[in-house]
Design a protein around this motif. Structure first.
Motif, PDB file in Angstrom:
ATOM      1  N   ASN A 321       0.797  -1.232   0.000  1.00  0.00           N
ATOM      2  CA  ASN A 321       0.000   0.000   0.000  1.00  0.00           C
ATOM      3  C   ASN A 321       0.829   1.281   0.000  1.00  0.00           C
ATOM      4  N   LYS A 336      -7.142   1.298   1.477  1.00  0.00           N
ATOM      5  CA  LYS A 336      -8.115   0.406   0.845  1.00  0.00           C
ATOM      6  C   LYS A 336      -9.467   0.600   1.534  1.00  0.00           C
ATOM      7  N   THR A 338     -13.184  -0.625   1.403  1.00  0.00           N
ATOM      8  CA  THR A 338     -14.035  -1.674   0.851  1.00  0.00           C
ATOM      9  C   THR A 338     -15.298  -1.077   0.244  1.00  0.00           C
ATOM     10  N   GLY A 369     -10.520   4.052  -3.506  1.00  0.00           N
ATOM     11  CA  GLY A 369      -9.740   4.184  -2.290  1.00  0.00           C
ATOM     12  C   GLY A 369      -9.279   5.617  -2.099  1.00  0.00           C
ATOM     13  N   PHE A 397      -3.880  -3.089  -1.512  1.00  0.00           N
ATOM     14  CA  PHE A 397      -4.513  -2.069  -2.347  1.00  0.00           C
ATOM     15  C   PHE A 397      -4.227  -2.356  -3.821  1.00  0.00           C
ATOM     16  N   ASP A 402      -8.672  -6.323  -3.844  1.00  0.00           N
ATOM     17  CA  ASP A 402      -9.258  -4.978  -3.777  1.00  0.00           C
ATOM     18  C   ASP A 402     -10.269  -4.853  -4.917  1.00  0.00           C
ATOM     19  N   GLU A 427     -14.239 -11.003  -1.915  1.00  0.00           N
ATOM     20  CA  GLU A 427     -13.067 -10.577  -1.141  1.00  0.00           C
ATOM     21  C   GLU A 427     -12.788 -11.557  -0.008  1.00  0.00           C
TER      22      GLU A 427
END
Length: 703
Positions: A321, A336, A338, A369, A397, A402, A427
């Motif tokens: 990330n 990130k 969701t 994001g 991410f 993601d 996910e």
């Protein structure tokens, strides 16, 4: 709702909001038709939801940028007017839901106090101008595209050329040849380039036009390998004028610019652009990038105290990330989010906790994001600890874990089956069963609730869009599976193939089958799309075919993800492209309004704008009279031809040599004061004659 009348410093914005309040009042009184009002509110970012009586408000954030103050303001707006949730979109906007229509002028005025607009966030306009979230800090960029994206946004906001087009226009700026803003799927896509000309470095763009996703995806075509930066905005305006005049207006499904290019061909399209060039407002729009106020690091300060609960997770987060900026010694960190949903209260906690260690420039990313900038290496653990405490410290991410998804049946009129519900389940499949894939940034999963691709399923390695199937007379929710889409680079892209349709409840098994097959059979270092190409579409159809078998359905297969009862399709009228307005009286009123705008623009010396408003008045007036005779035109140029055929050739109206020639003076003259005033007078005379004709026609009907 009165305070906004005096609180705004910008008189143009103030008038916009006052006009919206007035139009809402007239709509409530029945003086403005529903169709006309829908078009107006869409161009002000006000979008009807699946749920009756409430609106979604789309907040327009050019290239996804929010200052911390703007982020805070949006959270307060969501608390006061919506549901205390911020939904981050694939167009780098923020959406809030369940807003009362009557409160939207007040909401808008409060957003504008911090320089945030909702103008032209929806409707048949130039939508939000997007850009790579890394622009300005990208180690791979030849230069920062942000000043050019910003100039493009400002130039076309409220521009008369782009107020009532046949369909929306989407523009993107990638920061490098990696093309992370997907130039190949936009109406206009730009990739930065530099050339050495006469010993000097000159900035420009590779320019692509005519791309788009939706039910029929088209890859954009390269029109310039290198266009100097000052020529970009004039070129876009030039194209928009052609699109406005020749683009489809009756069949919404064929009205995007990609269909116009397909219909007339690229050669004719470029000829029309050259023909229009003389009339454009300016021939050069220089952008002083050196004067651009670049993002600066936060003031130096000791790292605040922190504690990390999960050190192993921190290492994964740091690996997936974060990255070092082109400004050496500083890092950026992705958050990130969701499904793009983040609460307003938790947002405010993040703002206050992160303010000492991040720049005052947060970017909404195109995969829903956030990007935080200018973090010192010593402060990365603190940033993680803040995100960990807030529940937003997940690693991976922009990885396969993601997943991008539009709101689907949660709020959208066009949603066919759940996109958010299945996204959460997929996910979980990845994190629980394929944990090592959190590091895989090759495979992208994207989901839309319908075929229109707001979740960008058409450019995913593994894509899904909502659908339905029938079995024994009953309807069940389904997913269309698409494979093989993605970025190639430098303007080239791949559109995913439709492979098979399966019941929605079998979506997790589709993912399991694909990933297990890839793990077992892929060659060393073979990327997913390379594996897909090697095996071929038929191989994957056969692989997934057992999951499409409807002979073994259970009761659960008839219940969509996130629902408690049997599935039923409930598709409403889509608003993502605006509406077609065909009421004669409304069109004549619009022609009159365009004349008023034309007069005001000419008085201010904005001759090009005045000319274009007068042109629009010509077209609206002609369309009104044609509709009065039950003749509907599907393009502006078609309206001119039909008016000559049914009104000039029959002697009902007189023009020398004909109506079309008079109207199309617009592209045969420079936008001078003299021409603007002459053209305005001609448009006004035509409007007056149209009103007289309409009145006589009404009297004959009544007699």
């Amino acid at each position: 709702m009165q305070s906004f009348r005096t609180e705004l410093e910008n008189p143009i914005v103030e008038q916009d909001i006052i006009d919206l309040e007035k139009k809402i009042r007239l709509f409530r009184e029945g003086a403005v038709s529903d169709e006309k009002f829908r078009s107006l509110r869409l161009a002000r970012g006000i979008y009807g939801q699946r749920q009756p009586g409430v609106q979604m408000i789309r907040i327009k954030l050019p290239y996804g940028k929010m200052t911390l103050k703007q982020w805070h303001r949006i959270t307060e707006i969501s608390d006061e007017y919506a549901t205390s949730n911020l939904h981050l979109t694939t167009r780098q906007d923020v959406q809030i839901h369940y807003v009362s229509l009557d409160r939207t002028p007040e909401l808008w005025s409060k957003l504008e106090q911090d320089g945030i607009t909702i103008r032209e966030a929806c409707g048949n306009t130039v939508r939000n101008v997007t850009a790579s979230d890394r622009a300005g800090i990208d180690p791979d960029e030849p230069f920062d595209v942000t000043p050019y994206a910003d100039a493009t946004f400002r130039y076309f906001l409220r521009n008369p050329v782009s107020q009532e087009m046949g369909r929306k226009i989407k523009i993107s700026f990638s920061s490098s040849e990696k093309d992370t803003a997907w130039s190949f799927m936009h109406d206009f896509g730009m990739i930065p380039k530099v050339k050495i000309i006469d010993g000097k470095e000159v900035r420009g763009f590779k320019v692509l036009v005519g791309g788009g996703l939706g039910a029929q995806p088209f890859l954009a075509k390269v029109v310039y390998e290198f266009l100097e930066t000052d020529q970009l905005i004039p070129y876009i305006e030039n194209v928009l004028r052609v699109f406005d005049r020749y683009g489809e207006r009756t069949s919404r499904n064929k009205a995007r610019m990609k269909f116009l290019i397909q219909k007339i061909g690229m050669e004719e399209f470029e000829r029309l652009i050259k023909e229009e060039y003389k009339a454009i407002k300016v021939k050069s729009v220089p952008v002083d990038a050196d004067a651009w106020q670049a993002t600066t690091p936060p003031p130096a300060a000791p790292t605040p105290a922190y504690s990390i609960k999960d050190p192993k997770k921190y290492e994964a987060w740091k690996a997936t990330n974060t990255f070092e900026q082109k400004q050496k010694g500083y890092f950026a960190a992705y958050v990130k989010i969701t499904l793009g949903n983040i609460g307003s209260a938790i947002s405010r906690k993040l703002i206050e906790a992160l303010r000492p260690v991040i720049a005052d420039d947060v970017r909404v990313t195109a995969n829903q994001g956030l990007l935080l900038k200018y973090i010192l290496p010593a402060n990365l653990p603190y940033v993680f600890s803040v995100l960990e405490e807030a529940g937003f410290a997940d690693p991976g991410f922009d990885s396969i874990a993601d997943i991008t998804a539009c709101p689907g049946t949660d709020t959208c009129n066009l949603g066919i089956s759940s996109s958010t519900g299945i996204a959460k389940v997929l996910e979980d499949v990845i994190t629980d069963e394929f944990p090592d894939l959190v590091y895989n940034k090759d495979i992208k999963i994207k989901i839309s609730g319908c075929m229109n691709s707001c979740g960008q399923h058409g450019i995913a390695s593994i894509g899904f869009h909502g659908s339905s199937m029938k079995s024994a007379g009953k309807v069940l929710p389904a997913l269309q599976v698409l494979l093989g889409g993605g970025i190639v680079g430098d303007g080239a892209g791949r559109v995913a193939d439709k492979v098979i349709k399966v019941p929605s409840r079998r979506g997790p098994d589709v993912l399991r089958s694909l990933l297990h097959d890839y793990e077992i059979n892929a060659q060393e270092n073979e990327l997913f799309n390379e594996y897909y190409d090697r095996k071929g579409e038929k191989y994957f159809y056969e692989l997934l075919k057992p999951l499409a078998d409807l002979s073994s359905l259970t009761a659960g297969d008839f219940i969509d993800w996130g629902q408690a009862q049997d599935y039923a399709t409930a598709i409403g009228v889509g608003e993502c492209a605006g509406v077609i307005i065909d009421l004669v009286a409304t069109l004549l009123l619009e022609a009159e309004e365009k004349l008023e705008l034309s007069s005001a623009a000419i008085i201010k010396g904005a001759y090009s704008d005045g000319i274009y408003h007068a042109y629009s008045s010509f077209v609206q007036g002609a369309k009104a009279l044609l509709l009065g005779e039950a003749i509907s035109g599907n393009t502006q140029i078609g309206i001119m031809n039909d008016f000559d055929k049914h009104f000039v050739a029959t002697g009902k109206f007189s023009f020398e040599p004909d109506f079309k020639t008079v109207v199309l003076q617009i592209n045969g003259n420079e936008p001078t004061e003299s021409f603007a005033k002459t053209y305005f007078q001609q448009a006004q005379s035509f409007y007056n004659a149209a009103q007289v004709y309409r009145q006589r026609a009404s009297e004959l009907v009544q007699a």
